[in-house]
Design a protein around this motif. Structure first.
Motif, PDB file in Angstrom:
ATOM      1  N   THR A  46       0.799  -1.228   0.000  1.00  0.00           N
ATOM      2  CA  THR A  46       0.000   0.000   0.000  1.00  0.00           C
ATOM      3  C   THR A  46       0.829   1.275   0.000  1.00  0.00           C
ATOM      4  O   THR A  46       0.290   2.358  -0.230  1.00  0.00           O
ATOM      5  N   ARG A  47       2.143   1.144   0.296  1.00  0.00           N
ATOM      6  CA  ARG A  47       3.036   2.316   0.406  1.00  0.00           C
ATOM      7  C   ARG A  47       2.626   3.223   1.576  1.00  0.00           C
ATOM      8  O   ARG A  47       2.969   4.405   1.584  1.00  0.00           O
ATOM      9  N   ILE A  48       1.893   2.671   2.546  1.00  0.00           N
ATOM     10  CA  ILE A  48       1.593   3.403   3.779  1.00  0.00           C
ATOM     11  C   ILE A  48       2.682   3.075   4.795  1.00  0.00           C
ATOM     12  O   ILE A  48       2.952   1.907   5.065  1.00  0.00           O
ATOM     13  N   ARG A  49       3.314   4.097   5.358  1.00  0.00           N
ATOM     14  CA  ARG A  49       4.413   3.872   6.305  1.00  0.00           C
ATOM     15  C   ARG A  49       3.852   3.262   7.593  1.00  0.00           C
ATOM     16  O   ARG A  49       2.889   3.771   8.164  1.00  0.00           O
ATOM     17  N   MET A  50       4.477   2.173   8.050  1.00  0.00           N
ATOM     18  CA  MET A  50       3.979   1.433   9.205  1.00  0.00           C
ATOM     19  C   MET A  50       5.031   1.415  10.305  1.00  0.00           C
ATOM     20  O   MET A  50       6.239   1.431  10.043  1.00  0.00           O
ATOM     21  N   LYS A  51       4.567   1.359  11.547  1.00  0.00           N
ATOM     22  CA  LYS A  51       5.437   1.150  12.701  1.00  0.00           C
ATOM     23  C   LYS A  51       4.768   0.134  13.610  1.00  0.00           C
ATOM     24  O   LYS A  51       3.596   0.280  13.979  1.00  0.00           O
ATOM     25  N   PHE A  52       5.523  -0.921  13.980  1.00  0.00           N
ATOM     26  CA  PHE A  52       4.972  -2.001  14.789  1.00  0.00           C
ATOM     27  C   PHE A  52       5.830  -2.163  16.036  1.00  0.00           C
ATOM     28  O   PHE A  52       7.048  -2.305  15.947  1.00  0.00           O
ATOM     29  N   GLU A  53       5.192  -2.137  17.188  1.00  0.00           N
ATOM     30  CA  GLU A  53       5.904  -2.281  18.449  1.00  0.00           C
ATOM     31  C   GLU A  53       5.231  -3.334  19.318  1.00  0.00           C
ATOM     32  O   GLU A  53       4.005  -3.474  19.303  1.00  0.00           O
ATOM     33  N   VAL A  54       6.060  -4.049  20.091  1.00  0.00           N
ATOM     34  CA  VAL A  54       5.578  -5.041  21.047  1.00  0.00           C
ATOM     35  C   VAL A  54       6.034  -4.600  22.434  1.00  0.00           C
ATOM     36  O   VAL A  54       7.220  -4.337  22.648  1.00  0.00           O
ATOM     37  N   VAL A  55       5.102  -4.520  23.364  1.00  0.00           N
ATOM     38  CA  VAL A  55       5.393  -4.100  24.732  1.00  0.00           C
ATOM     39  C   VAL A  55       5.114  -5.271  25.670  1.00  0.00           C
ATOM     40  O   VAL A  55       4.112  -5.984  25.488  1.00  0.00           O
ATOM     41  N   GLY A  56       5.976  -5.443  26.667  1.00  0.00           N
ATOM     42  CA  GLY A  56       5.791  -6.531  27.618  1.00  0.00           C
ATOM     43  C   GLY A  56       6.460  -7.800  27.149  1.00  0.00           C
ATOM     44  O   GLY A  56       7.110  -7.866  26.098  1.00  0.00           O
ATOM     45  N   LEU A  57       6.288  -8.842  27.937  1.00  0.00           N
ATOM     46  CA  LEU A  57       6.921 -10.126  27.647  1.00  0.00           C
ATOM     47  C   LEU A  57       6.074 -10.890  26.635  1.00  0.00           C
ATOM     48  O   LEU A  57       4.942 -11.298  26.940  1.00  0.00           O
ATOM     49  N   GLU A  58       6.613 -11.060  25.457  1.00  0.00           N
ATOM     50  CA  GLU A  58       5.884 -11.774  24.391  1.00  0.00           C
ATOM     51  C   GLU A  58       5.666 -13.224  24.788  1.00  0.00           C
ATOM     52  O   GLU A  58       6.568 -13.894  25.271  1.00  0.00           O
ATOM     53  N   SER A  59       4.454 -13.712  24.584  1.00  0.00           N
ATOM     54  CA  SER A  59       4.135 -15.100  24.927  1.00  0.00           C
ATOM     55  C   SER A  59       3.086 -15.636  23.961  1.00  0.00           C
ATOM     56  O   SER A  59       2.345 -14.867  23.336  1.00  0.00           O
ATOM     57  N   ARG A  60       3.050 -16.954  23.855  1.00  0.00           N
ATOM     58  CA  ARG A  60       2.046 -17.585  22.995  1.00  0.00           C
ATOM     59  C   ARG A  60       0.691 -17.565  23.669  1.00  0.00           C
ATOM     60  O   ARG A  60       0.564 -17.809  24.873  1.00  0.00           O
ATOM     61  N   LEU A  61      -0.344 -17.246  22.895  1.00  0.00           N
ATOM     62  CA  LEU A  61      -1.720 -17.235  23.367  1.00  0.00           C
ATOM     63  C   LEU A  61      -2.431 -18.492  22.875  1.00  0.00           C
ATOM     64  O   LEU A  61      -1.919 -19.204  21.994  1.00  0.00           O
ATOM     65  N   PRO A  62      -3.600 -18.799  23.422  1.00  0.00           N
ATOM     66  CA  PRO A  62      -4.395 -19.894  22.843  1.00  0.00           C
ATOM     67  C   PRO A  62      -4.601 -19.677  21.348  1.00  0.00           C
ATOM     68  O   PRO A  62      -4.755 -18.545  20.882  1.00  0.00           O
ATOM     69  N   SER A  63      -4.622 -20.770  20.599  1.00  0.00           N
ATOM     70  CA  SER A  63      -4.667 -20.680  19.134  1.00  0.00           C
ATOM     71  C   SER A  63      -5.835 -19.829  18.648  1.00  0.00           C
ATOM     72  O   SER A  63      -5.673 -18.965  17.784  1.00  0.00           O
ATOM     73  N   ALA A  64      -7.026 -20.054  19.206  1.00  0.00           N
ATOM     74  CA  ALA A  64      -8.201 -19.299  18.760  1.00  0.00           C
ATOM     75  C   ALA A  64      -8.043 -17.814  19.050  1.00  0.00           C
ATOM     76  O   ALA A  64      -8.465 -16.967  18.254  1.00  0.00           O
ATOM     77  N   MET A  65      -7.401 -17.477  20.174  1.00  0.00           N
ATOM     78  CA  MET A  65      -7.225 -16.068  20.515  1.00  0.00           C
ATOM     79  C   MET A  65      -6.200 -15.412  19.592  1.00  0.00           C
ATOM     80  O   MET A  65      -6.364 -14.253  19.205  1.00  0.00           O
ATOM     81  N   GLU A  66      -5.142 -16.134  19.218  1.00  0.00           N
ATOM     82  CA  GLU A  66      -4.168 -15.577  18.288  1.00  0.00           C
ATOM     83  C   GLU A  66      -4.822 -15.274  16.952  1.00  0.00           C
ATOM     84  O   GLU A  66      -4.572 -14.217  16.350  1.00  0.00           O
ATOM     85  N   VAL A  67      -5.686 -16.173  16.496  1.00  0.00           N
ATOM     86  CA  VAL A  67      -6.407 -15.927  15.240  1.00  0.00           C
ATOM     87  C   VAL A  67      -7.308 -14.700  15.380  1.00  0.00           C
ATOM     88  O   VAL A  67      -7.357 -13.840  14.492  1.00  0.00           O
ATOM     89  N   ALA A  68      -8.006 -14.599  16.524  1.00  0.00           N
ATOM     90  CA  ALA A  68      -8.912 -13.473  16.726  1.00  0.00           C
ATOM     91  C   ALA A  68      -8.163 -12.145  16.745  1.00  0.00           C
ATOM     92  O   ALA A  68      -8.592 -11.166  16.125  1.00  0.00           O
ATOM     93  N   VAL A  69      -7.025 -12.090  17.444  1.00  0.00           N
ATOM     94  CA  VAL A  69      -6.243 -10.859  17.512  1.00  0.00           C
ATOM     95  C   VAL A  69      -5.717 -10.499  16.125  1.00  0.00           C
ATOM     96  O   VAL A  69      -5.742  -9.335  15.711  1.00  0.00           O
ATOM     97  N   PHE A  70      -5.228 -11.500  15.393  1.00  0.00           N
ATOM     98  CA  PHE A  70      -4.727 -11.250  14.040  1.00  0.00           C
ATOM     99  C   PHE A  70      -5.828 -10.678  13.154  1.00  0.00           C
ATOM    100  O   PHE A  70      -5.611  -9.720  12.411  1.00  0.00           O
TER     101      PHE A  70
END
Length: 385
Positions: free
Chosen positions: A263-287
């Protein structure tokens, strides 16, 4: 509420829909059988047309020669007798008649071919619509056949969720239609074109046009690669396999990078806190929430910059999507949503968050960009930062 009456109505509706579903299925099967028969006939017509075209070409050449011969014998009375002129004239007349018949046959075959192709195209649409109707009925039947007591408890627990089940069905059907449209307009069209181009290549091979065949095969290879890329995109949109293998954050990082490249839209992605795996269904929902938010930005915001932040806490995931786009009047939007007007992007995101027992806050103003904050509990209640 009179649950027995509701149960009876639902059972009657299920019976009617089951009967209608099988009738539509029979229509679909009948159309598919006719489609197969027409395709066979179309192939036979194409073969006959090819032979007829070759016959026309041959007869035109022979007729030309016969005319030349007739001219020669007609001019030279000293060398040729009247019998020779008669024979040449009859031969030319016979070839002219054969050529006229062959041309008429070619014209009829072409017309029949066009008619068959039109009928096949119409049948394609009929089959597609019938399959879509059967699919929709299956979804509704699955919903209606569920536990009525569970539906009743949902209705009693929250009035604002009375229509949520139907909205989910609508969302599912919209997604199915989108996927069907992507497959029809992308891979299906490409495959049909590949079949046609391969037939052309076969005819070129028969004429020993090797240079043209090489160019045609090169184009075919490019089309196959393009079709494969389209299929991969569809698969990724259905279910990013990286979610299962790598987890939420790496998948989001790749998706956001691809979104920026596309899209040529400038993006910035940040992760805060301790990254951890979530339940599979929740990861899909967040995505899906991030995917829907960025889709809304692309469609409506006219933004040049988007900030995405994922915060991991002990019992909660916090999502922040902020853009520098045109924004909108939030009060007017809420009023339109309450009246039932179409704002499916915002409604869909809010309902997804509510299904996860979360909360979504929206901050925006005209020409001031938009900020979406979603709080999704992993366990227990939502806690503020």
């Amino acid at each position: 509420m009179q649950f027995d009456a509701i149960d009876k109505v639902i059972k009657n509706a299920i019976g009617v829909m089951e009967s209608s579903k099988y009738q539509i299925f029979e229509i679909c099967e009948s159309a598919r059988s006719e489609w197969e028969a027409l395709n066979k006939e179309l192939q036979q017509v194409k073969d006959d047309a090819t032979l007829t075209i070759e016959q026309v070409d041959r007869l035109e050449l022979e007729y030309k020669r016969a005319r030349i011969r007739l001219t020669e014998v007609s001019r030279d009375f000293h060398r040729f007798k009247e019998e020779d002129i008669r024979v040449a004239y009859e031969a030319a007349t016979q070839l002219q008649l054969q050529l006229t018949i062959a041309r008429e046959k070619e014209h009829q075959l072409r017309a029949r071919r066009d008619e068959l192709q039109k009928r096949i195209k119409n049948l394609d649409k009929t089959i597609e619509r019938a399959e879509a109707l059967v699919m929709q009925m299956n979804v509704v039947l699955e919903y209606l056949s569920g536990d009525l007591n569970q539906v009743t408890r949902i209705l009693e627990s929250a009035k604002n969720r009375q229509q949520m089940g139907l909205k989910i069905i609508v969302a599912q059907e919209e997604e199915r239609k989108r996927i069907a449209r992507e497959i029809h307009d992308g891979p299906a069209q490409a495959m049909a074109n590949i079949v046609l181009r391969s037939e052309i290549a076969e005819r070129m091979l028969a004429r020993n046009e090797y240079v043209a065949v090489k160019e045609e095969l090169s184009d075919l290879k490019a089309q196959v690669r393009s079709g494969l890329e389209e299929v991969r995109k569809i698969i990724f949109n259905l279910r990013p396999m990286a979610l299962d293998d790598l987890g939420l954050v790496p998948t989001l990082r790749k998706y956001i990078q691809d979104f920026e490249d596309r899209t040529r839209i400038r993006m910035k992605f940040e992760v805060v806190g301790l990254e951890s795996r979530l339940p599979s269904a929740m990861e899909v929902a967040v995505f899906r929430l991030v995917q829907e938010a960025l889709s809304n930005v692309l469609k409506h915001a006219k933004a040049s910059y988007v900030f995405v932040e994922v915060t991991f806490q002990k019992q909660m995931v916090k999502l922040v999507i902020q853009d520098n786009g045109v924004g909108f009047n939030l009060e007017r939007l809420e009023l339109q949503i309450n009246k039932g007007n179409s704002h499916f992007g915002i409604i869909g995101m809010r309902e997804r968050v509510e299904l996860l027992e979360g909360r979504m806050d929206l901050e925006t103003a005209i020409n001031a960009g938009t900020k979406i904050v979603m709080l999704i509990p992993i366990s227990g209640e939502i806690r503020e930062d």
